[in-house]
Design a protein around this motif. Structure first.
Motif, PDB file in Angstrom:
ATOM      1  N   GLY A 161       0.624  -1.324  -0.445  1.00 29.93           N
ATOM      2  CA  GLY A 161      -0.134   0.070   0.203  1.00 29.93           C
ATOM      3  C   GLY A 161       0.735   1.133   0.040  1.00 29.93           C
ATOM      4  O   GLY A 161      -0.126   2.651  -0.369  1.00 29.93           O
ATOM      5  N   TRP A 162       2.253   0.879   0.000  1.00 32.13           N
ATOM      6  CA  TRP A 162       2.646   2.665   0.538  1.00 32.13           C
ATOM      7  C   TRP A 162       3.742   2.903  -0.355  1.00 32.13           C
ATOM      8  O   TRP A 162       4.897   2.679  -1.141  1.00 32.13           O
ATOM      9  CB  TRP A 162       4.131   2.268   1.655  1.00 32.13           C
ATOM     10  N   ASN A 163       2.715   3.528  -1.662  1.00 29.87           N
ATOM     11  CA  ASN A 163       3.254   4.011  -2.637  1.00 29.87           C
ATOM     12  C   ASN A 163       3.499   5.152  -2.580  1.00 29.87           C
ATOM     13  O   ASN A 163       2.816   6.084  -2.958  1.00 29.87           O
ATOM     14  CB  ASN A 163       2.183   3.852  -3.696  1.00 29.87           C
TER      15      ASN A 163
ATOM     16  N   VAL B 246       2.126   7.538  -7.080  1.00 29.15           N
ATOM     17  CA  VAL B 246      -0.076   7.086  -6.951  1.00 29.15           C
ATOM     18  C   VAL B 246      -0.818   7.383  -6.341  1.00 29.15           C
ATOM     19  O   VAL B 246      -1.550   7.995  -6.342  1.00 29.15           O
ATOM     20  CB  VAL B 246       0.075   5.973  -8.330  1.00 29.15           C
ATOM     21  N   ASN B 247      -0.394   6.979  -4.803  1.00 31.61           N
ATOM     22  CA  ASN B 247      -1.301   7.515  -3.756  1.00 31.61           C
ATOM     23  C   ASN B 247      -1.911   9.012  -3.602  1.00 31.61           C
ATOM     24  O   ASN B 247      -2.597   9.064  -3.672  1.00 31.61           O
ATOM     25  CB  ASN B 247      -0.881   6.826  -2.330  1.00 31.61           C
TER      26      ASN B 247
ATOM     27  N   ALA C  86       5.360  -4.303  -8.071  1.00 29.27           N
ATOM     28  CA  ALA C  86       4.980  -4.804  -6.814  1.00 29.27           C
ATOM     29  C   ALA C  86       6.175  -5.243  -6.238  1.00 29.27           C
ATOM     30  O   ALA C  86       7.477  -5.796  -6.848  1.00 29.27           O
ATOM     31  CB  ALA C  86       4.716  -6.853  -7.208  1.00 29.27           C
ATOM     32  N   HIS C  87       6.248  -3.819  -5.325  1.00 34.25           N
ATOM     33  CA  HIS C  87       7.282  -3.761  -4.652  1.00 34.25           C
ATOM     34  C   HIS C  87       7.327  -3.515  -2.673  1.00 34.25           C
ATOM     35  O   HIS C  87       5.739  -3.250  -2.690  1.00 34.25           O
ATOM     36  CB  HIS C  87       7.842  -1.913  -4.482  1.00 34.25           C
ATOM     37  N   LYS C  88       8.233  -3.125  -2.303  1.00 30.03           N
ATOM     38  CA  LYS C  88       7.975  -3.590  -0.928  1.00 30.03           C
ATOM     39  C   LYS C  88       8.823  -1.287  -0.693  1.00 30.03           C
ATOM     40  O   LYS C  88      10.368  -1.431  -1.294  1.00 30.03           O
ATOM     41  CB  LYS C  88       8.754  -3.948   0.058  1.00 30.03           C
ATOM     42  N   THR C  89       8.311  -0.234   0.059  1.00 28.99           N
ATOM     43  CA  THR C  89       9.121   0.302   0.482  1.00 28.99           C
ATOM     44  C   THR C  89       9.505   0.361   1.713  1.00 28.99           C
ATOM     45  O   THR C  89       9.139  -0.275   2.297  1.00 28.99           O
ATOM     46  CB  THR C  89       8.322   2.278  -0.122  1.00 28.99           C
TER      47      THR C  89
END
Length: 480
Positions: A344-346, A352-353, A402-405
């Motif tokens: 969820g953390w874009n 884009v959030n 598909a990512h991780k922040t």
């Protein structure tokens, strides 16, 4: 005059990347030539050019050396992202000053073909020693011995002008590049997820098993005052999709309980991913995430390539064996990828959030997972509101990401797999960025925080970099 000198006259961000595409065509370097001859690949030349033009040295420091803010942050014992309210208050009270030296950046773009095979890569490092960036040479296994990797040192970044003192990989004393690797923040959860899913594949645990998280010491990071009992799969989903720290602590403690942490670290070494080291965590809580937890962008990108799926041999390990995506089962890889797609953390390489905002700039143009979107089109993640209708950006999206922040005050990180959506311009690549530009740093043009809305957590220069990379990769794919 070199193309890098000329770049100073060009526009920044996406405009710089677009202008460079024409220049790149004159280099005449194919990926195969770059690997065989030791010449820089097109993507590495582009990446250096664009990072240099992005002027990361122009960010402002919200906690400059010697300030009360800096002293407060230095007193924190365990690396932990501030609450949105605390962060907003700090930003409002700060007296920003120009950053004292060139920031640390470690960025990799790993290009994939349509089957997920590794095609070419580019890794660029920036530091006070390399203010214009330096291209990291790699061999045919997308491995480098040209960097002396050092652990991050919070105080030492100032005191030693970006030079670390603790080696991550032994035997690199004579390497031509000396680099202090930024702390990976919550991107470390990729290593945790990999370790947990390896145990699932071995039959040691199952995602449906209930794990009673009963820490025996205290930790603010892990919220140890709230012991939990949930399935392993529930903890894993929360760790990767909403970056929930207590859930991750539970998984780390589970790895310790099963005696699997040393094995996990040895697995990374056996795979030739030497900088991926999950060390010094606390077996009593699953916390104490600190500087001995290390990741480089190149090794993280290669790990994500395995998760994404590589047909046949991905590369050759240091012992001569073949490394394949079989290190995880197909079902575990699918779970891993789905959770990353639902993240969820874009707010790093993508923004884009905050669809349609004048600030921050647009990043990688991907879709937002529906699970976070309310009836009014706005995004809320773990109670944090972003306040913008993202449906227009979802309609215009070109890729999945598909990512991780991850972020704390002096770490901003993002790592993920990009793939074009049906009917859009093709591209397939992995991008990873580790920087010391966390919530402590901001842009001169950043507007005041809006009441009730999560403050922007990173410089928009990272989003501009993400957008430029995506534009470049779409062009590369179209001209193969």
């Amino acid at each position: 005059m070199s193309i890098f000198q000329k770049s100073r006259r060009a526009a920044a961000g996406v405009a710089a990347g677009t202008l460079f595409l024409t220049t790149l065509g004159t280099l005449g370097v194919t990926p195969a030539q770059a690997t065989a001859e030791g010449r820089p690949s097109p993507v590495s030349v582009f990446l250096k050019w664009t990072m240099d033009e992005s002027r990361f040295e122009e960010v402002l420091d919200l906690a400059p050396p010697g300030s009360a803010q800096a002293r407060r942050l230095a007193a924190v014992e365990e690396k932990l992202a501030e609450s949105p309210a605390d962060y907003a208050a700090r930003f409002a009270a700060a007296d920003p000053k120009p950053i004292v030296q060139q920031p640390q950046l470690d960025v990799t773009v790993l290009e994939l073909d349509r089957y997920g095979r590794l095609a070419s890569s580019g890794t660029v490092l920036m530091s006070p020693d390399h203010p214009d960036g330096v291209i990291v040479p790699v061999d045919r296994n997308f491995r480098t011995t040209a960097v002396r990797w050092r652990q991050w040192d919070d105080a030492g970044w100032y005191a030693n002008k970006g030079k670390g003192t603790v080696d991550i990989v032994p035997g690199r004393e004579n390497a031509p590049i000396d680099f202090m690797s930024p702390y990976p923040a919550s991107v470390l959860k990729l290593m945790v997820a990999f370790g947990v899913l390896r145990l699932v594949d071995k039959g040691t645990i199952a995602l449906t098993d209930t794990y009673d998280y009963r820490p025996t010491e205290t930790s603010a990071l892990c919220e140890t005052q709230n012991p939990t009992s949930k399935t392993v799969g529930t903890y894993l989903e929360a760790a990767l999709t909403s970056s929930n720290n207590p859930s991750t602590c539970a998984l780390v403690k589970l790895l310790h309980d099963k005696g699997a942490v040393n094995e996990l670290n040895q697995t990374f070494q056996d795979l030739g991913l030497e900088t991926l080291q999950f060390k010094n965590t606390n077996p009593a809580t699953g916390g104490r995430w600190s500087n001995p937890v290390t990741m480089s962008s190149l090794d993280t990108a290669k790990l994500l390539a395995l998760v994404n799926g590589v047909p046949g041999r991905a590369w050759t390990a240091p012992d001569g064996s073949a490394v394949t995506s079989g290190v995880l089962s197909a079902s575990s890889r699918q779970v891993f990828k789905q959770h990353l797609a639902d993240q969820g953390w874009n707010d790093m390489l993508s923004t884009v959030n905050r669809c349609g905002s004048a600030y921050p700039a647009p990043g990688i143009p991907h879709t937002v997972a529906q699970r976070w979107i309310g009836a009014d089109g706005t995004v809320t993640v773990a109670g944090n509101k972003f306040g913008r209708d993202v449906r227009p950006c979802n309609d215009a999206a070109e890729v999945s990401f598909a990512h991780k922040t991850g972020w704390v005050n002096n770490s901003g990180a993002d790592a993920g797999i990009v793939r074009s959506l049906p009917g859009k311009d093709g591209r397939h690549y992995i991008v990873v960025a580790f920087t010391n530009l966390g919530t402590q740093y901001t842009d001169a043009n950043r507007p005041p925080a809006e009441p009730g809305i999560l403050p922007v957590t990173a410089t928009e220069k990272l989003a501009r970099l993400g957008r430029a990379i995506d534009t470049f990769e779409a062009h590369r794919w179209a001209n193969r």
